[in-house]
Every structure is written in structure tokens, then in C-alpha cells.
Motif scaffolding. Structure first.
Motif, mmCIF file in Angstrom:
data_model
loop_
_atom_site.group_PDB
_atom_site.id
_atom_site.type_symbol
_atom_site.label_atom_id
_atom_site.label_comp_id
_atom_site.label_asym_id
_atom_site.label_seq_id
_atom_site.Cartn_x
_atom_site.Cartn_y
_atom_site.Cartn_z
ATOM 1 N N ARG A 1 12.584 -9.137 -0.267
ATOM 2 C CA ARG A 1 13.879 -9.835 -0.283
ATOM 3 C C ARG A 1 14.899 -9.174 0.646
ATOM 4 N N HIS A 2 14.532 -8.029 1.235
ATOM 5 C CA HIS A 2 15.420 -7.336 2.179
ATOM 6 C C HIS A 2 14.619 -6.961 3.424
ATOM 7 N N PRO A 3 14.259 -7.956 4.223
ATOM 8 C CA PRO A 3 13.398 -7.690 5.384
ATOM 9 C C PRO A 3 14.051 -6.827 6.450
ATOM 10 N N ALA A 4 15.373 -6.722 6.469
ATOM 11 C CA ALA A 4 16.033 -5.884 7.477
ATOM 12 C C ALA A 4 15.634 -4.427 7.341
ATOM 13 N N SER A 5 15.347 -4.001 6.146
ATOM 14 C CA SER A 5 14.929 -2.621 5.942
ATOM 15 C C SER A 5 13.503 -2.553 5.405
ATOM 16 N N GLY A 6 13.163 -3.474 4.495
ATOM 17 C CA GLY A 6 11.873 -3.361 3.836
ATOM 18 C C GLY A 6 11.835 -2.133 2.956
ATOM 19 N N TYR A 7 10.634 -1.758 2.542
ATOM 20 C CA TYR A 7 10.501 -0.561 1.716
ATOM 21 C C TYR A 7 10.490 0.677 2.598
ATOM 22 N N LEU B 1 15.145 5.985 -6.411
ATOM 23 C CA LEU B 1 16.398 5.402 -6.884
ATOM 24 C C LEU B 1 16.217 4.497 -8.092
ATOM 25 N N VAL B 2 14.980 4.145 -8.409
ATOM 26 C CA VAL B 2 14.739 3.328 -9.597
ATOM 27 C C VAL B 2 14.801 4.178 -10.865
ATOM 28 N N ARG C 1 0.827 -1.203 0.000
ATOM 29 C CA ARG C 1 0.000 0.000 0.000
ATOM 30 C C ARG C 1 0.864 1.257 0.000
ATOM 31 N N GLN C 2 1.940 1.255 0.804
ATOM 32 C CA GLN C 2 2.810 2.428 0.837
ATOM 33 C C GLN C 2 3.508 2.638 -0.504
ATOM 34 N N ILE C 3 3.946 1.542 -1.122
ATOM 35 C CA ILE C 3 4.558 1.637 -2.453
ATOM 36 C C ILE C 3 3.548 2.196 -3.447
ATOM 37 N N HIS C 4 2.327 1.671 -3.388
ATOM 38 C CA HIS C 4 1.277 2.090 -4.315
ATOM 39 C C HIS C 4 0.965 3.579 -4.159
ATOM 40 N N ILE C 5 1.067 4.103 -2.959
ATOM 41 C CA ILE C 5 0.827 5.522 -2.709
ATOM 42 C C ILE C 5 1.987 6.367 -3.227
ATOM 43 N N ARG D 1 6.279 -3.440 -8.988
ATOM 44 C CA ARG D 1 6.861 -4.790 -8.927
ATOM 45 C C ARG D 1 8.299 -4.738 -8.448
ATOM 46 N N ILE D 2 9.091 -3.818 -8.983
ATOM 47 C CA ILE D 2 10.501 -3.713 -8.593
ATOM 48 C C ILE D 2 10.625 -3.452 -7.092
ATOM 49 N N LEU D 3 9.884 -2.475 -6.597
ATOM 50 C CA LEU D 3 10.017 -2.084 -5.190
ATOM 51 C C LEU D 3 9.464 -3.150 -4.251
ATOM 52 N N PHE D 4 8.376 -3.792 -4.636
ATOM 53 C CA PHE D 4 7.811 -4.826 -3.767
ATOM 54 C C PHE D 4 8.750 -6.033 -3.677
ATOM 55 N N ILE D 5 9.273 -6.479 -4.802
ATOM 56 C CA ILE D 5 10.185 -7.626 -4.779
ATOM 57 C C ILE D 5 11.440 -7.292 -3.975
ATOM 58 N N TRP D 6 11.951 -6.080 -4.154
ATOM 59 C CA TRP D 6 13.149 -5.708 -3.380
ATOM 60 C C TRP D 6 12.824 -5.694 -1.885
ATOM 61 N N ALA D 7 11.671 -5.163 -1.514
ATOM 62 C CA ALA D 7 11.321 -5.029 -0.101
ATOM 63 C C ALA D 7 11.216 -6.386 0.585
#
Length: 501
Positions: free
Chosen positions: A297-303, A310-311, A262-266, A289-295
Motif C-alpha cells: 500500500r506504500h509503493p514509494a518506499s515498500g518494505y 516499529l510494529v 521473502r525479505q519480510i519472512h527473513i 501480514r502487517i508488514l506485507f500489507i503496509w508495503a
């Protein structure tokens, strides 16, 4: 002392890259705001722009109204561009308490056409007249336009800055020197094993547009130096990315991930809201898709907000392989599906490589950014004590303006074309995004020394630092900035001790 060091430095180092003549920068008007007293208070006070609810999100469309109360339609458009550019991720932005009474201002199409015939009003936003009208019914971000009773006279500028590599001075896009540089790049890239150190050395002063996509892939570590292996690696990594899509993307509606999505979508519609390219549904879906997959796969920070910016440089650079002109107005849906997928996968992997070096900027409490802001404060206190003491006198905290500089890598302060040129050098530097960026921020601050020292109140200083007039910047100005950053890195290599790991 700093002035003497600067003069002696250039006398001793005639071959330091990027020696240009400086231009006088226009002053900004004095507008008031307020500051936060601590990082936690500051972080809490800036969630309004980042964590809006559904009702607020629905208000992002607006309809133009007659602009009878404004000096001119173009002045309103220029002000709207500034506000929209800095609206989304703007820590420390608390302006409404001290601005003059505001009115919701629309754009007068007649005024705009009289002064800037290259633009027209489409769906409530000012766009390029050549092809923007064909890109769909994307709406710009709506926000009340708050203005002072009187504004300084500003030059007429295009609302949507061009992304091309053309210098701000209007110099020819290809000179004999640039032709020779391009040939050198092609020679390096065509060798069986590209010499990456030699490639970095030539990339420091800018990469020709024609070879920038392949050079960025190599310098980011996405592609190997061995030419024969590149095609295999590209095919494997692209398949791997879309394997992630098939495996994880459906989970965006799951309870555990729905807030992230939801935050990415906003945030996606706020990414370069005045460039039509990024308002296309197809492009926004790519970014989601890019930001969700990255988030995931990196749970220490997430989105974290700021990552969405940066994309954009990677996406534009890889798109430029297939679009020679007017990238900002190009309809991505016209490209073959395989080409769209390749651009998406390459943007994901190169962004991931970048974030690997600065992930502490986005972990809990963002310690990387806090350390970098402290490092900037210490560095500026050594470079220019007058500016440092000026901030202390008027109680301006570096966190209030430099947080965004570190979080967004100056992308909110510079036109996108300048960011792309800046990243040429960042990728040529061994620690460009994580370390050299500190010196670039210091050089960027000193660039506005005259304007900073002329402001004699807290509100005026903060407004200046949050709305620096760089819309006309091009390759020359960025080259000057990088040359100054190189000088500072050379002279203050031992500066901030706590910044070293």
C-alpha cells in the motif's frame, strides 16, 4: 560554554519535566572495527545482514556445545544477548577483522543455574524458567560468539529483559502520585470529547499502563476524540484492514511481490529474538501480514528493514489490555480469535500513522535518515565540541552509528520497556518521531560523554557506540534522557537549519 548554559537553564526553568540524578555508566572494553568511507559504500557493506540467501537463512538454528573455553556460562549468555540484539540491522558493523580469535560457544546449563535460577536452557536458548518451555520449539538466531581474551566484570542480568513498567531502581509500581495521575487520565478519557492537548500534556511524562492502549490510539490519530464515535471507527477500520488481507495477501507469492515477502519472512525471526513472545509462529504470522500489507500500500518506499521493529511496541501495548503480567512469555494463541484480530488491525493502523510522518526515512536512498544524521552532527558540534572534535580526530563518521539510531528510532539501543516509555513522549510531542527524536539522539550521545572521551581509537569508539550498556535502564533513565532532550530542544531550537523543512 555548554556546561554554563545547562546550569543556567535548570536554574531558570525549575519546572522542566524529568529532573533526575544521573548515574555513572560503566565503561566498555576497547574492541576494533573498520569504517566505510561513503554512504553508498556503507550501504553496500551492510547488506550481508539484510539480504541473506536461503542457505544462510537455514543456518539460523544452533545446538549448544560445551563451554569449556569460556570463563562462565552466564558471561557467554550475556555476550550472546548483546550480539543477537544488534545482529540484524546494524549499519557499519564490520567487526570480524579485528576481534580476537573466536570460538563457537555454547551455554553451560550448570553455570547458568548456579548464577541465575530464573532461567533455563530450552532448545538452545536461555529463557525464563516459568513458562518459556511451553511456547513451542522456536530457535534463537545462531551466530559465532566472538570475544576478546579478557572481558570486564559485568553485573548478573536477566538475558531477557522484562517488558513491564517497573523502574530499574525497583520502585513500587503504583505510588500515590501515580494513582492520582491514573485518575486524571481516566477522567480525560471518559469525557464526551477528550481534550487531546490536555491528554498530550499529561502523557509527556509517561502514560499509566492501564490506559496506555486507548491513549496511544487517540494520540496517534487512529481514534477520534469523540467518545461516541470510537466504537464505530474501531469496527470500520478493523474490517477495512482484514479486507486488505483478503484482497492482497494471497499475492505475496506473485512474481512482483515475492522478493518483498521473502525479505519480510527473513527479518521477522530477528525481531527481538530473545523475547519468546516474538518467536511464536502465530505472532510472526501477524507481523508478516502487517508488514506485507503496509508495503504494497506504500509503493514509494515498500518494505525496508527497520520497519519490522516499529510494529513491536504497538503490538505489546495492545496485547497488554488482555495480559496483565509476563507479556514476553504469554502464548498469544490462548486469546480468542477476535481479540487476536483486533490487536493485529490496531497495530497495523497505528504503525501506519507513525510511518506517515517519517516515510522519507524509507524511500529510495533513505534521504530522511541521511538528513537527520547530518542534523545530529551539526547539533552535537554546537552542544559538545569536545565530543565532536574527538570523533573527527579518530575519523568516526556519525553515519556509522547514528544511521541505526534514526532507522530504528533507538529501538536497537534500548530495552523494549524503555522504547514504550519513550514513545509515550513521542506521541505527546507534535512532531515526536520526526523532529524531537533528533534531540533525544543528541541527549543519548551526550549521556555517554565520559566513556566516549576515554576511547582513544576508532575501533573502540565504534564498538562503544554500537553496544551501549542500557539493559538495566527503566523509567527513571528514560525520563532523564527525555528531560535532557527537552532542554536541548529549548536551547537549540534554531539548530540545524537544513533540518527544517
Amino acid at each position: 560554554m555548554a556546561t554554563d548554559n545547562r546550569i543556567n537553564f535548570w536554574r531558570r526553568n525549575p519546572k522542566v519535566p524529568g529532573r533526575y540524578l544521573r548515574e555513572t555508566k560503566p565503561k566498555l572494553n576497547n574492541v576494533k572495527t573498520k569504517k566505510a568511507s561513503s554512504f553508498h559504500e556503507f550501504a553496500t557493506s551492510t547488506n550481508d545482514a539484510w539480504d541473506i540467501d536461503d542457505e544462510e537463512d537455514e543456518d539460523f538454528c544452533w545446538t549448544p556445545t560445551p563451554a569449556s573455553s569460556t570463563p562462565s556460562g552466564l558471561d557467554s549468555a550475556s555476550s550472546l544477548h548483546k550480539q543477537n540484539q544488534h545482529q540484524a540491522d546494524d549499519p557499519g558493523r564490520v567487526l570480524s577483522q579485528t576481534l580476537a580469535p573466536s570460538t563457537e560457544v555454547g551455554l553451560d546449563l550448570q553455570d547458568v543455574q548456579e548464577e541465575d535460577v530464573d532461567h533455563e536452557l530450552v532448545n538452545g536458548r536461555l529463557v525464563k524458567s516459568c513458562s518459556d518451555a511451553d511456547l513451542g520449539s522456536s530457535s534463537a538466531v545462531r551466530s559465532p560468539l566472538q570475544k576478546q581474551q579478557s572481558l570486564p566484570v559485568r553485573p548478573i542480568i536477566p538475558l531477557v529483559a522484562r517488558i513491564s513498567d517497573q523502574n530499574a531502581s525497583g520502585a513500587p509500581p503504583m505510588t500515590v502520585r501515580e494513582k492520582n495521575r491514573l485518575d486524571k487520565f481516566k477522567q480525560l478519557l471518559a469525557s464526551p470529547n477528550t481534550d487531546l492537548e490536555e491528554l498530550r500534556k499529561h502523557s509527556w511524562s509517561g502514560i499509566p499502563r492501564e490506559v496506555r492502549p486507548i491513549t496511544w490510539r487517540l494520540l496517534s490519530g487512529y481514534l477520534p476524540a469523540n467518545k461516541e464515535r470510537r466504537e464505530l471507527v474501531l469496527r470500520r477500520k478493523r474490517e477495512e484492514y482484514f479486507g486488505f488481507i483478503e484482497q492482497y495477501y494471497h499475492s505475496r507469492t506473485d512474481e512482483h511481490f515475492k522478493d518483498t515477502y521473502r525479505q519480510i519472512h527473513i527479518d521477522i525471526p530477528r525481531t527481538n529474538p530473545l523475547i519468546p513472545l516474538f518467536q511464536q509462529p502465530a505472532v510472526q504470522e501477524v507481523f508478516e501480514r502487517i508488514l506485507f500489507i503496509w508495503a504494497i500500500r506504500h509503493p514509494a518506499s515498500g518494505y525496508v528493514q527497520g520497519i519490522n521493529d516499529l510494529v513491536t511496541p504497538f503490538f505489546v501495548v495492545f496485547l497488554s489490555e488482555f495480559v496483565k503480567e509476563h507479556v514476553e512469555n504469554f502464548d498469544v494463541a490462548m486469546l480468542p480469535l477476535d481479540t487476536q484480530r483486533n490487536i493485529e488491525a490496531d497495530s497495523f493502523w497505528c504503525m501506519s500513522k507513525l510511518l506517515d510522518g517519517i516515510q522519507d526515512n524509507y524511500t529510495f536512498a533513505q534521504p530522511g535518515i541521511q538528513n537527520k544524521v547530518k542534523a545530529l552532527e551539526e547539533l552535537v558540534s554546537r552542544i559538545d565540541v569536545d565530543i565532536h572534535n574527538h570523533f573527527k580526530k579518530y575519523e568516526v563518521e556519525y553515519l556509522q552509528f547514528a544511521f541505526r539510531w534514526m532507522n530504528n528510532l533507538l529501538m536497537r539501543e534500548l530495552p523494549l520497556r524503555c522504547t514504550i516509555r519513550l514513545w509515550d513522549t513521542y506521541q505527546a510531542e507534535a512532531e515526536g518521531f520526526s523532529h524531537f527524536h533528533l534531540y533525544v539522539c543528541a541527549a543519548f550521545l551526550i549521556e555517554w560523554r565520559k566513556e566516549i572521551l576515554s576511547m582513544v581509537d576508532f575501533q573502540g569508539l565504534l564498538m562503544l557506540l554500537q553496544n551501549l550498556p542500557t539493559i538495566h535502564w527503566g523509567n527513571e533513565e528514560v525520563g532523564l534522557l527525555l528531560a535532557e532532550a527537552y532542554r536541548l530542544k529549548y536551547m537549540f531550537a534554531d539548530a540545524p537549519s537544513h533540518y527544517k523543512r
